[in-house]
Write a protein that holds these residues in place. Structure first.
Motif, PDB file in Angstrom:
ATOM      1  N   ALA A  72       0.828  -1.209   0.000  1.00 17.01           N
ATOM      2  CA  ALA A  72       0.000   0.000   0.000  1.00 17.01           C
ATOM      3  C   ALA A  72       0.859   1.255   0.000  1.00 17.01           C
ATOM      4  O   ALA A  72       1.884   1.324   0.689  1.00 17.01           O
ATOM      5  N   THR A  79      -5.291   5.710  -1.572  1.00 19.49           N
ATOM      6  CA  THR A  79      -4.262   4.698  -1.333  1.00 19.49           C
ATOM      7  C   THR A  79      -4.077   3.864  -2.599  1.00 19.49           C
ATOM      8  O   THR A  79      -5.042   3.332  -3.144  1.00 19.49           O
ATOM      9  N   TYR A  81      -2.107   0.660  -4.580  1.00 18.89           N
ATOM     10  CA  TYR A  81      -1.548  -0.655  -4.288  1.00 18.89           C
ATOM     11  C   TYR A  81      -0.702  -1.133  -5.461  1.00 18.89           C
ATOM     12  O   TYR A  81      -1.137  -1.073  -6.623  1.00 18.89           O
ATOM     13  N   HIS A 153      -6.975   0.060  -6.556  1.00 20.45           N
ATOM     14  CA  HIS A 153      -6.636   1.257  -5.790  1.00 20.45           C
ATOM     15  C   HIS A 153      -7.862   1.769  -5.037  1.00 20.45           C
ATOM     16  O   HIS A 153      -9.004   1.612  -5.488  1.00 20.45           O
TER      17      HIS A 153
END
Length: 301
Positions: A72, A79, A81, A153
């Motif tokens: 992350a 956030t 990923y 995401h």
């Protein structure tokens, strides 16, 4: 009134068309890679210098060459990923061609023609040589495949509109180097500004997430919200070039402290590079100018 309405509609249609044209994904010319052959051994060095495993290995996994993603990366925009970039043909990049990787790392564009978010540091990788990209592709295809799907995401409106990233690229995308350097610093510049993408963490960003190049390497808030990423400029970092090179090899500072956080991954990468490459990075760092504006960066890791 009808005439005015028609004019407004026509203007809106033209505006949308121009906007779509301006934000359309750009791609690498396929002929640039048509005759290139990748070398796996050379690609391993590119892979290491570029820190691919640092972001794309499974968090907590011992084998960092299984690039199933999942790490992350929090930001002000949501956030992100790290995706699966293993050679799995469904979950990863096993069905990619070298031109697909070139478009990804040099243009920030997926094989389907979508913009990638700049959490993927293509604005640094776009300075890589074509041969390094071809070598990297050869090495990535030699790694273990993993079928773990990429995690989506966590990005809300309006940042989840991928096409808008074309506008971001118009403002901030550049394959020009930031520092003009003499020939003896070119290798260090290539490692710092392109492959190792050091500025992505060590340079502050503006409100739209673009790097503030006027404060190049002057330190920045930690995206996790905990502390700051230290400055590498001479007003903050007083280490010698030898100190910098040794830190990149061992993780130990001149003050007998040791590396921590995500920087530990970076040091692990640099420790596997040649002493000449670490010295080249150190020479570039020591050639950095002092920032034009004061920053809150610190020189301790």
């Amino acid at each position: 009134m009808r005439r005015i309405l028609k004019l407004l509609v026509a203007a809106a249609v033209i505006g949308v068309a121009v906007g779509l044209w301006l934000t359309a994904p750009d791609r690498v010319a396929p002929e640039r890679f048509a005759s290139l052959s990748g070398d796996v051994a050379a690609g391993e060095k590119v892979f290491t210098a570029s820190g691919c495993a640092s972001c794309h290995h499974v968090p907590g996994a011992e084998d960092k060459l299984i690039l199933a993603g999942g790490m992350a990366f929090p930001s002000d925009f949501g956030t992100f990923y790290a995706p699966n970039i293993s050679p799995d043909p469904s979950a990863g990049i096993g069905d990619w061609k070298v031109i697909d990787l070139a478009n990804a790392v040099m243009k920030g564009v997926s094989p389907k023609g979508q913009h990638y978010y700049p959490a993927f540091p293509y604005n640094a990788y776009n300075k890589m040589t074509d041969q390094d990209v071809a070598d990297l592709f050869a090495y990535l295809q030699s790694l273990p495949a993993d079928a773990t799907p990429s995690k989506p995401h966590d990005v809300g409106f309006p940042f989840n509109i991928r096409r808008s990233l074309g506008g971001w690229k118009l403002l901030f995308f550049s394959d020009d180097y930031v520092m003009d350097v003499p020939a003896d610093l070119e290798r260090g510049r290539y490692l710092v500004e392109a492959q190792a993408h050091c500025a992505e963490c060590h340079t502050p960003r503006n409100a739209l997430g673009g790097l503030d190049t006027s404060r190049w390497m002057a330190g920045a808030p930690n995206p996790s919200g905990k502390g700051t990423i230290p400055a590498l400029t001479p007003d903050k970092l007083t280490w010698s070039a030898e100190d910098v090179a040794y830190y990149l090899e061992s993780g130990f500072t001149p003050e007998y402290d040791s590396v921590g956080g995500h920087m530990a991954e970076v040091v692990d990468n640099f420790a596997h590079l040649s002493a000449e490459d670490r010295a080249a990075v150190a020479a570039y760092v020591k050639a950095l100018p002092a920032p034009k504006a004061d920053t809150s960066g610190s020189s301790s890791y």
